[in-house]
Design a protein around this motif. Sequence first.
Motif, PDB file in Angstrom:
ATOM      1  N   LEU A 275      26.807  62.997   7.587  1.00  0.00           N
ATOM      2  CA  LEU A 275      28.137  62.402   7.629  1.00  0.00           C
ATOM      3  C   LEU A 275      29.203  63.357   8.143  1.00  0.00           C
ATOM      4  CD1 LEU A 275      30.083  60.076   7.036  1.00  0.00           C
ATOM      5  CD2 LEU A 275      30.299  60.957   4.705  1.00  0.00           C
ATOM      6  N   PHE A 276      29.391  64.486   7.490  1.00  0.00           N
ATOM      7  CA  PHE A 276      30.490  65.367   7.872  1.00  0.00           C
ATOM      8  C   PHE A 276      30.254  65.993   9.248  1.00  0.00           C
ATOM      9  CE2 PHE A 276      31.443  65.982   3.124  1.00  0.00           C
ATOM     10  CZ  PHE A 276      32.405  64.995   3.139  1.00  0.00           C
ATOM     11  N   ALA A 277      29.011  66.363   9.548  1.00  0.00           N
ATOM     12  CA  ALA A 277      28.728  66.944  10.854  1.00  0.00           C
ATOM     13  C   ALA A 277      29.038  65.950  11.971  1.00  0.00           C
ATOM     14  CB  ALA A 277      27.267  67.389  10.924  1.00  0.00           C
ATOM     15  N   HIS A 278      28.676  64.691  11.773  1.00  0.00           N
ATOM     16  CA  HIS A 278      28.954  63.673  12.791  1.00  0.00           C
ATOM     17  C   HIS A 278      30.451  63.415  12.911  1.00  0.00           C
ATOM     18  CE1 HIS A 278      24.818  63.260  13.361  1.00  0.00           C
ATOM     19  NE2 HIS A 278      24.643  61.959  13.237  1.00  0.00           N
ATOM     20  N   LEU A 279      31.174  63.412  11.793  1.00  0.00           N
ATOM     21  CA  LEU A 279      32.624  63.230  11.872  1.00  0.00           C
ATOM     22  C   LEU A 279      33.271  64.395  12.615  1.00  0.00           C
ATOM     23  CD1 LEU A 279      33.557  61.829   8.336  1.00  0.00           C
ATOM     24  CD2 LEU A 279      33.584  60.595  10.519  1.00  0.00           C
ATOM     25  N   HIS A 280      32.823  65.622  12.345  1.00  0.00           N
ATOM     26  CA  HIS A 280      33.326  66.780  13.091  1.00  0.00           C
ATOM     27  C   HIS A 280      33.097  66.588  14.592  1.00  0.00           C
ATOM     28  CE1 HIS A 280      34.638  69.894  10.250  1.00  0.00           C
ATOM     29  NE2 HIS A 280      33.655  69.535   9.436  1.00  0.00           N
ATOM     30  N   GLN A 281      31.884  66.162  14.968  1.00  0.00           N
ATOM     31  CA  GLN A 281      31.534  66.037  16.380  1.00  0.00           C
ATOM     32  C   GLN A 281      32.359  64.951  17.068  1.00  0.00           C
ATOM     33  OE1 GLN A 281      27.316  65.933  17.066  1.00  0.00           O
ATOM     34  NE2 GLN A 281      27.515  65.289  19.196  1.00  0.00           N
ATOM     35  N   LEU A 282      32.502  63.800  16.440  1.00  0.00           N
ATOM     36  CA  LEU A 282      33.275  62.716  17.037  1.00  0.00           C
ATOM     37  C   LEU A 282      34.755  63.064  17.102  1.00  0.00           C
ATOM     38  CD1 LEU A 282      31.579  59.567  15.436  1.00  0.00           C
ATOM     39  CD2 LEU A 282      31.357  60.393  17.790  1.00  0.00           C
ATOM     40  N   ASP A 283      35.267  63.722  16.079  1.00  0.00           N
ATOM     41  CA  ASP A 283      36.672  64.099  16.068  1.00  0.00           C
ATOM     42  C   ASP A 283      36.991  65.080  17.183  1.00  0.00           C
ATOM     43  OD1 ASP A 283      39.139  63.601  14.805  1.00  0.00           O
ATOM     44  OD2 ASP A 283      39.030  65.471  13.684  1.00  0.00           O
ATOM     45  N   ALA A 284      36.035  65.966  17.471  1.00  0.00           N
ATOM     46  CA  ALA A 284      36.238  66.960  18.528  1.00  0.00           C
ATOM     47  C   ALA A 284      36.321  66.329  19.910  1.00  0.00           C
ATOM     48  CB  ALA A 284      35.114  67.995  18.496  1.00  0.00           C
ATOM     49  N   GLN A 285      35.821  65.105  20.041  1.00  0.00           N
ATOM     50  CA  GLN A 285      35.858  64.417  21.331  1.00  0.00           C
ATOM     51  C   GLN A 285      37.218  63.808  21.632  1.00  0.00           C
ATOM     52  OE1 GLN A 285      32.585  61.638  21.232  1.00  0.00           O
ATOM     53  NE2 GLN A 285      31.050  63.255  20.970  1.00  0.00           N
ATOM     54  N   GLY A 286      38.115  63.791  20.626  1.00  0.00           N
ATOM     55  CA  GLY A 286      39.494  63.410  20.882  1.00  0.00           C
ATOM     56  C   GLY A 286      39.829  61.937  20.798  1.00  0.00           C
ATOM     57  N   ALA A 287      38.909  61.105  20.297  1.00  0.00           N
ATOM     58  CA  ALA A 287      39.216  59.681  20.171  1.00  0.00           C
ATOM     59  C   ALA A 287      40.321  59.478  19.132  1.00  0.00           C
ATOM     60  CB  ALA A 287      37.967  58.903  19.752  1.00  0.00           C
ATOM     61  N   GLU A 288      41.132  58.443  19.331  1.00  0.00           N
ATOM     62  CA  GLU A 288      42.198  58.150  18.379  1.00  0.00           C
ATOM     63  C   GLU A 288      41.663  57.461  17.133  1.00  0.00           C
ATOM     64  OE1 GLU A 288      45.449  56.049  20.057  1.00  0.00           O
ATOM     65  OE2 GLU A 288      45.907  57.590  21.554  1.00  0.00           O
ATOM     66  N   VAL A 289      40.546  56.735  17.280  1.00  0.00           N
ATOM     67  CA  VAL A 289      39.979  55.990  16.163  1.00  0.00           C
ATOM     68  C   VAL A 289      38.468  56.228  16.105  1.00  0.00           C
ATOM     69  CG1 VAL A 289      39.583  53.711  15.142  1.00  0.00           C
ATOM     70  CG2 VAL A 289      41.741  54.194  16.313  1.00  0.00           C
ATOM     71  N   ILE A 290      37.958  56.489  14.899  1.00  0.00           N
ATOM     72  CA  ILE A 290      36.519  56.525  14.659  1.00  0.00           C
ATOM     73  C   ILE A 290      36.167  55.276  13.861  1.00  0.00           C
ATOM     74  CG2 ILE A 290      34.602  57.730  13.537  1.00  0.00           C
ATOM     75  CD1 ILE A 290      36.170  60.337  13.914  1.00  0.00           C
TER      76      ILE A 290
END
Length: 315
Positions: A275-290
């Motif tokens: 969970l946290f690793a994937h959230l870190h990775q997606l957040d680093a991509q700069g999307a406004e919404v996950i």
Amino acid sequence: MPDTSTQRLTANAAGIARAAELLRAGKLVAFPTETVYGLGADARDDAAVAAIYEAKGRPSYNPLIVHVPSIEHAKELVQWSGTAENIAQAFWPGPLTLVLPIREDAGIADRVTAGLSTLAVRMPAAPLARELLTQFGGPLAGPSANRSGRISPTTADHVLSSLDGRIAAVLDGGHCPVGLESTILGLAGRPTLLRPGGISAEQLSEALGHPVMRRQEREAISAPGQTASHYAPRARMRLNAAEWREGEARLGFGDIECDLNLSPEGDLDEAASNLFAHLHQLDAQGAEVIAVAPIPHVGAGVAINDRLSRAAAPR
């Protein structure tokens, strides 16, 4: 805080010895447990504990978990009970924190308890954490090693992305296998689940011999990890997404098309670990919404949904 870079220590005898030396000198050292990386400081040193709050930007009303190497060490800090002994024998070492009345002679820095009459104690299972605690020779205050309110770290790189230059060192033990913070069980009165985590309510109820009580969100903070907004990425979160929307970063679960999948096979323990690793990775991509696919609210899914709901809460 220092403006020098944080040391990355190797998970070997020399690295553990250096980490223990820094901790004895009142410095902050991040270390891996089976749950997430903790930000360690001597729990008896008021200045060192104050540095935790400063480095994290943590509110002073939010108490800290103290890590110990053995049940015997825990008994020196809190008023032990038969229930505590039974639960500890069942789940320690492991991802379970017990909250008990603090002993008058515990010698714990006042800031650790945030003014409460109880202390949260845990005996971690990760061998590296156990060896560090043994070499240090005392209790370590250890909240998650990240800026307050942000995504918890499950790798040393996650720690450095948040706290580089703000702490002395990080002991690099790779990825944390459980991936979610410990379950917290209150034992100052009737056994109460204060925070879901790696040990489920069903497991606790079985060990207790009766259903465990659940904390209500409206109740005052009595343990770490209870603030409404917590574990949050920079991006906004959309939970229980039945369909994807254009421009969103897509976090899936099960057999579904997405950008990253918590568990293609629908395994909740795997999902918790990722969970946290994937959230870190997606957040680093700069999307406004996950956007996050629905997660079953059973077993480890209860803890996953707890973290997601706090990550999505108004900030």
